[in-house]
Write a protein that holds these residues in place. Sequence first.
Motif, mmCIF file in Angstrom:
data_model
loop_
_atom_site.group_PDB
_atom_site.id
_atom_site.type_symbol
_atom_site.label_atom_id
_atom_site.label_comp_id
_atom_site.label_asym_id
_atom_site.label_seq_id
_atom_site.Cartn_x
_atom_site.Cartn_y
_atom_site.Cartn_z
ATOM 1 N N SER A 1 -7.079 -12.217 10.949
ATOM 2 C CA SER A 1 -7.375 -10.878 10.461
ATOM 3 C C SER A 1 -6.080 -10.126 10.133
ATOM 4 C CB SER A 1 -8.155 -10.160 11.561
ATOM 5 O OG SER A 1 -8.492 -8.901 11.136
ATOM 6 N N GLY A 2 -6.059 -9.466 9.002
ATOM 7 C CA GLY A 2 -4.895 -8.664 8.617
ATOM 8 C C GLY A 2 -3.827 -9.433 7.861
ATOM 9 N N CYS A 3 -4.073 -10.701 7.512
ATOM 10 C CA CYS A 3 -3.028 -11.499 6.849
ATOM 11 C C CYS A 3 -2.993 -11.283 5.333
ATOM 12 C CB CYS A 3 -3.177 -12.984 7.177
ATOM 13 S SG CYS A 3 -4.573 -13.755 6.358
ATOM 14 N N GLY A 4 -3.963 -10.526 4.795
ATOM 15 C CA GLY A 4 -3.901 -10.190 3.363
ATOM 16 C C GLY A 4 -4.928 -10.891 2.490
ATOM 17 N N LYS A 5 -5.912 -11.549 3.097
ATOM 18 C CA LYS A 5 -6.917 -12.289 2.321
ATOM 19 C C LYS A 5 -7.751 -11.351 1.440
ATOM 20 C CE LYS A 5 -9.017 -13.705 6.097
ATOM 21 N NZ LYS A 5 -8.246 -13.094 7.184
ATOM 22 N N SER A 6 -8.299 -10.308 2.068
ATOM 23 C CA SER A 6 -9.193 -9.415 1.318
ATOM 24 C C SER A 6 -8.431 -8.635 0.272
ATOM 25 C CB SER A 6 -9.879 -8.424 2.255
ATOM 26 O OG SER A 6 -10.639 -9.114 3.178
ATOM 27 N N THR A 7 -7.216 -8.231 0.601
ATOM 28 C CA THR A 7 -6.408 -7.513 -0.384
ATOM 29 C C THR A 7 -6.219 -8.379 -1.619
ATOM 30 O OG1 THR A 7 -5.255 -6.298 1.352
ATOM 31 C CG2 THR A 7 -4.156 -6.435 -0.773
ATOM 32 N N ALA B 1 1.097 -5.838 2.201
ATOM 33 C CA ALA B 1 -0.081 -6.633 2.571
ATOM 34 C C ALA B 1 0.015 -8.062 2.049
ATOM 35 C CB ALA B 1 -1.342 -5.969 2.053
ATOM 36 N N ASP C 1 1.185 3.590 1.962
ATOM 37 C CA ASP C 1 1.840 3.937 3.233
ATOM 38 C C ASP C 1 2.993 2.982 3.562
ATOM 39 O OD1 ASP C 1 0.599 1.581 3.936
ATOM 40 O OD2 ASP C 1 -0.602 2.414 5.562
ATOM 41 N N TYR D 1 0.844 -1.200 0.000
ATOM 42 C CA TYR D 1 0.000 0.000 0.000
ATOM 43 C C TYR D 1 0.879 1.249 0.000
ATOM 44 C CZ TYR D 1 -4.268 -2.689 0.703
ATOM 45 O OH TYR D 1 -5.333 -3.545 0.531
HETATM 46 P P1 ADP Z 1 -7.446 -9.690 5.875
HETATM 47 O O1 ADP Z 1 -8.463 -9.657 4.780
HETATM 48 O O2 ADP Z 1 -6.710 -10.986 5.934
HETATM 49 O O3 ADP Z 1 -8.031 -9.315 7.208
HETATM 50 P P2 ADP Z 1 -6.348 -7.324 4.600
HETATM 51 O O4 ADP Z 1 -6.072 -7.761 3.209
HETATM 52 O O5 ADP Z 1 -7.592 -6.545 4.842
HETATM 53 O O6 ADP Z 1 -6.311 -8.610 5.544
HETATM 54 O O7 ADP Z 1 -5.120 -6.486 5.127
HETATM 55 C C1 ADP Z 1 -3.772 -6.888 4.996
HETATM 56 C C2 ADP Z 1 -2.860 -5.810 5.544
HETATM 57 O O8 ADP Z 1 -2.947 -4.628 4.740
HETATM 58 C C3 ADP Z 1 -3.183 -5.365 6.960
HETATM 59 O O9 ADP Z 1 -1.997 -5.045 7.614
HETATM 60 C C4 ADP Z 1 -4.024 -4.122 6.737
HETATM 61 O O10 ADP Z 1 -3.922 -3.242 7.856
HETATM 62 C C5 ADP Z 1 -3.377 -3.537 5.511
HETATM 63 N N1 ADP Z 1 -4.299 -2.740 4.695
HETATM 64 C C6 ADP Z 1 -5.492 -3.130 4.190
HETATM 65 N N2 ADP Z 1 -6.050 -2.148 3.437
HETATM 66 C C7 ADP Z 1 -5.174 -1.104 3.479
HETATM 67 C C8 ADP Z 1 -5.150 0.210 2.892
HETATM 68 N N3 ADP Z 1 -6.148 0.624 2.113
HETATM 69 N N4 ADP Z 1 -4.079 0.983 3.147
HETATM 70 C C9 ADP Z 1 -3.050 0.555 3.918
HETATM 71 N N5 ADP Z 1 -2.996 -0.676 4.483
HETATM 72 C C10 ADP Z 1 -4.045 -1.483 4.276
#
Ligand code: ADP
Length: 352
Positions: free
Chosen positions: A40-46, A20, A16, A14
């Motif tokens: 949670s936060g492991c990158g699944k949704s990304t 991810a 910042d 990302y």
């Molecule tokens: P999961 O779906 O497994 O919960 P995410 O894919 O939502 O995980 O997030 C993976 C990582 O990327 C996390 O550290 C989350 O905080 C970060 N993240 C998700 N969306 C953003 C974004 N738009 N900007 C910066 N970091 C993000």
Amino acid sequence: MIYDLELISVGKTYSDGTVAVSDFDLKVEKGEFVAFLGPSGCGKSTTLRMIAGFEDITNGEVMMMNRNVTHLPAEKRPTSMIFQNYALFPHMTVRQNIGFGLEVKGLPRAERDRKVERILDMFDLTAVADRKADRLSGGQRQRIALARGLVVEPEILLLDEPLGALDANLRRIIQNELKLLQRELGITFIFVTHAQSEALGLSDRVVVMSNGVVEQISAPKELYRRPATPFVADFIGANTLIEGRSLPSEGGFARLDTPLGALAGVGAPEATLAVIPAEAFRLSPQGTAGEICLPATVTGRQIVGATGYFRMQLADQREIRIETHAERALGLDAGASVTLALDPASVTMIAG
Ligand code: ADP
């Protein structure tokens, strides 16, 4: 071989600086049900959003049916996504919600109506078709979201924690429906969840992720039977992990010198961690030939119906829980010394 979906070393950083996802490789066949599982936060949704085209890809490539879609906008991909909160338009009727995607695609009115009516019927939504989406129950809203995702006839349906908003009962019912529907339609499903039971119960293969990295991609049974990394061994099922120093292999089994003595199991000779599933421990006075015997002390016991639940302490003071037939539990009170037998074939040796 033509895959429905292929991820080639896909990564996302990302703006910042958050990394991810890194180096995600996956090949999915037509009609497969694949779950992305991890905390949670492991990158699944990304990852799911990158597949959908809602998120730019930092590195790597996404292929769908041999076509490179890495830079293709979402609406041009043969995918459809269902979100956890369903993202229904509250002021639109059920029928309008379901027809919306077809309208965006510019389908002629008559064809649109035909497809919407068919899917309303399939999901048992005809009776509520003219109600506003916000006037319906959680289960009905879930069905509308599914219908809306499927009406555009995607090759690949992407589901982001689609059952997360439902209570446990409804969740179970819809889980079954989802699996049946997927079989019936033969559409490829990519399903994101942090619930182990959901991933293992529904999917053909599970991708276990942690910290943006793929830990293992296996069929559910294999994840249980042969975890490939310490993370998976800890995350899936109820395993006891025992570290040790590798010894020369013997009888086809890798061996480890551990605080419990020598352990044998299936894996590479240089492995340093033994993974023992809870159900592999067997109460047995002397074990049978080839089995590993471990002394243990009973620290707690509870009998429920035909099953005896034990807490036992092993020689290195660690406590484990095992289940056995209630009959075998008789006379084994707290403080009793027992022997636990282990078949090395049920032990997995991995790199620690
Ligand atoms: P999961 O779906 O497994 O919960 P995410 O894919 O939502 O995980 O997030 C993976 C990582 O990327 C996390 O550290 C989350 O905080 C970060 N993240 C998700 N969306 C953003 C974004 N738009 N900007 C910066 N970091 C993000």
